[in-house]
Design a protein around this motif. Structure first.
Motif, mmCIF file in Angstrom:
data_model
loop_
_atom_site.group_PDB
_atom_site.id
_atom_site.type_symbol
_atom_site.label_atom_id
_atom_site.label_comp_id
_atom_site.label_asym_id
_atom_site.label_seq_id
_atom_site.Cartn_x
_atom_site.Cartn_y
_atom_site.Cartn_z
ATOM 1 N N ALA A 1 3.094 17.222 42.359
ATOM 2 C CA ALA A 1 2.408 15.936 42.243
ATOM 3 C C ALA A 1 1.595 15.644 43.496
ATOM 4 O O ALA A 1 0.436 15.208 43.422
ATOM 5 N N ALA A 2 2.184 15.910 44.656
ATOM 6 C CA ALA A 2 1.466 15.687 45.918
ATOM 7 C C ALA A 2 0.297 16.654 46.048
ATOM 8 O O ALA A 2 -0.790 16.279 46.498
ATOM 9 N N ALA A 3 0.501 17.915 45.646
ATOM 10 C CA ALA A 3 -0.576 18.899 45.724
ATOM 11 C C ALA A 3 -1.704 18.542 44.769
ATOM 12 O O ALA A 3 -2.890 18.651 45.115
ATOM 13 N N GLY A 4 -1.350 18.099 43.561
ATOM 14 C CA GLY A 4 -2.379 17.695 42.597
ATOM 15 C C GLY A 4 -3.144 16.479 43.086
ATOM 16 O O GLY A 4 -4.377 16.429 42.971
ATOM 17 N N LYS A 5 -2.441 15.503 43.617
ATOM 18 C CA LYS A 5 -3.096 14.303 44.148
ATOM 19 C C LYS A 5 -4.062 14.663 45.269
ATOM 20 O O LYS A 5 -5.215 14.195 45.303
ATOM 21 N N ALA A 6 -3.621 15.521 46.181
ATOM 22 C CA ALA A 6 -4.500 15.946 47.277
ATOM 23 C C ALA A 6 -5.706 16.706 46.739
ATOM 24 O O ALA A 6 -6.825 16.552 47.240
ATOM 25 N N GLY A 7 -5.496 17.523 45.700
ATOM 26 C CA GLY A 7 -6.608 18.248 45.104
ATOM 27 C C GLY A 7 -7.624 17.314 44.479
ATOM 28 O O GLY A 7 -8.839 17.498 44.636
ATOM 29 N N GLY A 8 -7.158 16.307 43.766
ATOM 30 C CA GLY A 8 -8.069 15.338 43.158
ATOM 31 C C GLY A 8 -8.820 14.531 44.190
ATOM 32 O O GLY A 8 -10.026 14.275 44.040
ATOM 33 N N GLU A 9 -8.135 14.122 45.241
ATOM 34 C CA GLU A 9 -8.796 13.383 46.320
ATOM 35 C C GLU A 9 -9.837 14.253 47.008
ATOM 36 O O GLU A 9 -10.947 13.790 47.311
ATOM 37 N N GLY A 10 -9.490 15.521 47.244
ATOM 38 C CA GLY A 10 -10.427 16.426 47.901
ATOM 39 C C GLY A 10 -11.643 16.708 47.040
ATOM 40 O O GLY A 10 -12.776 16.746 47.545
ATOM 41 N N ALA A 11 -11.420 16.898 45.756
ATOM 42 C CA ALA A 11 -12.535 17.137 44.847
ATOM 43 C C ALA A 11 -13.475 15.943 44.834
ATOM 44 O O ALA A 11 -14.704 16.094 44.919
ATOM 45 N N ALA B 1 -1.566 18.138 37.178
ATOM 46 C CA ALA B 1 -2.881 17.775 36.649
ATOM 47 C C ALA B 1 -3.078 16.274 36.542
ATOM 48 O O ALA B 1 -4.172 15.766 36.827
ATOM 49 N N VAL B 2 -2.060 15.551 36.123
ATOM 50 C CA VAL B 2 -2.217 14.104 35.975
ATOM 51 C C VAL B 2 -2.460 13.427 37.335
ATOM 52 O O VAL B 2 -3.364 12.594 37.452
ATOM 53 N N PRO B 3 -1.705 13.759 38.387
ATOM 54 C CA PRO B 3 -2.050 13.200 39.695
ATOM 55 C C PRO B 3 -3.439 13.600 40.186
ATOM 56 O O PRO B 3 -4.118 12.818 40.862
ATOM 57 N N PHE B 4 -3.872 14.814 39.854
ATOM 58 C CA PHE B 4 -5.225 15.262 40.208
ATOM 59 C C PHE B 4 -6.260 14.343 39.584
ATOM 60 O O PHE B 4 -7.144 13.810 40.269
ATOM 61 N N LEU B 5 -6.164 14.143 38.274
ATOM 62 C CA LEU B 5 -7.175 13.332 37.594
ATOM 63 C C LEU B 5 -7.087 11.874 38.018
ATOM 64 O O LEU B 5 -8.116 11.196 38.169
ATOM 65 N N ALA B 6 -5.885 11.363 38.213
ATOM 66 C CA ALA B 6 -5.740 9.966 38.619
ATOM 67 C C ALA B 6 -6.354 9.724 39.991
ATOM 68 O O ALA B 6 -7.023 8.701 40.210
#
Length: 376
Positions: A142-152, A197-202
């Protein structure tokens, strides 16, 4: 002369005024409302450099272009300046005013690319540097996905982009298969995909960058060489497996408020033995909107894909996609002509009655709603 039928989005008083205005041929260089609205349903592309061709700038100033997709070849030191030119052309066009009058929304110009992470990054060297697979297998996905979404989102905004055609929600089956060999899948279970994926998109949507979950209903079972960009692909999972495995991440993404869903070009005989997902009313209207309750924007994968070549040229497949219920058609062949051919096919379909005006109007409202939330 048969006049173009105006869409039902117009209020009664506006209908009377518009009908009077339409009684004469529009002045040279001006477009009818239906032409402008059709242009908002198409994403254009171009080749070679960051500089958009004059033809695309001219069409944008006329209000006939609602968005673009950029690829690696379009990314250089001048990309930001050139995207700003396109946005200025759109802002000076009649399109924003028309959309505001009809929908009440200030719809920003749609600028997209694929910044998934790892191998699939159109902005080279930028975040997310981790692939989806590495995010999904991290100690804290979840943390990795969130960081990925923020970075993108941060990388895209530097280039004045406001749409990321990501994340991939496909659940891969075997190591090295089509979606796994470039590590585009977050995992080989629905739960693992959802966790990252959900944390990434959020995270990216919270930053004003729209996301697009792909490739509905799922390409995770596609073998290594089953590339819909190049050829027709048939996936034979049962409807039960598709619902229990492949579509579970979409349920979570929809619950989290995903802005867009991109459909697959694969054929899934479990529900529709004739049409690939993005041309199938059974998949788009029946499964995605009906069973799963998705109320956001649908967007096709590349309209030049080999998988849909048997169904005709760009005009024919564009019309089929609209009939299936696709809101935005992705003309990503790297030329302006493809997008314009598709736009004109939509206009012809509306004039002839081949396309339903109420469905077209509903799609326009969804597009305007989504584009009102993204950064300008």
């Amino acid at each position: 002369m048969h006049l173009p039928r105006l869409t039902s989005l117009l209020l009664p008083l506006q209908l009377a005024a518009a009908a009077a205005a339409a009684a004469s041929q529009p002045p040279r260089g001006r477009c009818n409302d239906v032409d402008i609205l059709a242009g908002q349903h198409v994403v254009y592309s171009w080749a070679a450099s960051s500089a958009p061709p004059q033809e695309l700038l001219d069409l944008t100033r006329q209000g006939l272009v609602g968005g673009v997709i950029l690829f690696g070849e379009n990314m250089d030191a001048n990309t930001t300046t050139n995207v700003a030119r396109l946005k200025a052309a759109y802002d000076a066009s009649p399109a924003p005013g028309l959309l505001r009058r009809l929908t009440g929304r200030r719809a920003h110009f749609f600028v997209s690319t694929d910044q998934e992470g790892g191998y699939v990054r159109r902005i080279a060297g930028a975040e997310p540097k981790l692939s989806a697979k590495l995010m999904g297998s991290a100690p804290d996905p979840a943390a990795a996905g969130k960081a990925g979404g923020e970075g993108a989102a941060a990388a895209l905004k530097q280039f004045l982009h406001n749409v990321n055609l990501a994340p991939v929600l496909d659940v891969f089956r075997e190591a090295g298969d089509f979606i796994d060999f470039k590590e585009r899948s977050f995992g080989n279970s629905s739960a693992q995909v959802v966790a990252a994926a959900v944390p990434f998109l959020a995270a990216q949507q919270a930053a004003g960058v729209a996301g697009a979950a792909k490739h509905f209903p799922g390409l995770g079972a596609a073998p290594h060489d089953a590339n819909t960009d190049l050829q027709p692909v048939t996936l034979t999972q049962s409807l039960g497996e598709l619902r229990d495995v492949d579509m579970k991440p979409y349920e979570a993404a929809i619950a989290a408020g995903i802005d867009m869903v991109m459909t697959s070009w694969a054929l899934y005989p479990a529900l529709d033995a004739k049409y690939p997902s993005g041309l199938s009313r059974k998949w788009v209207q029946g499964e995605l909107r009906g069973r799963l309750g998705f109320r956001g924007v649908t967007i096709t994968d590349a309209m030049e894909a080999g998988a849909i070549a048997p169904f005709g040229d760009a005009a024919a497949t564009g019309l089929l996609a609209k009939k299936a219920g696709m809101d935005i058609l992705l003309a990503s062949q790297r030329n302006v002509t493809q997008g314009d051919v598709i736009r004109k096919a939509i206009v012809r379909g509306l004039k002839s009655g081949a396309l339903d005006h109420k469905e077209f109007d509903a799609a326009t409202r969804r597009i305007a709603e989504m584009r009102s939330k993204i950064v300008a």
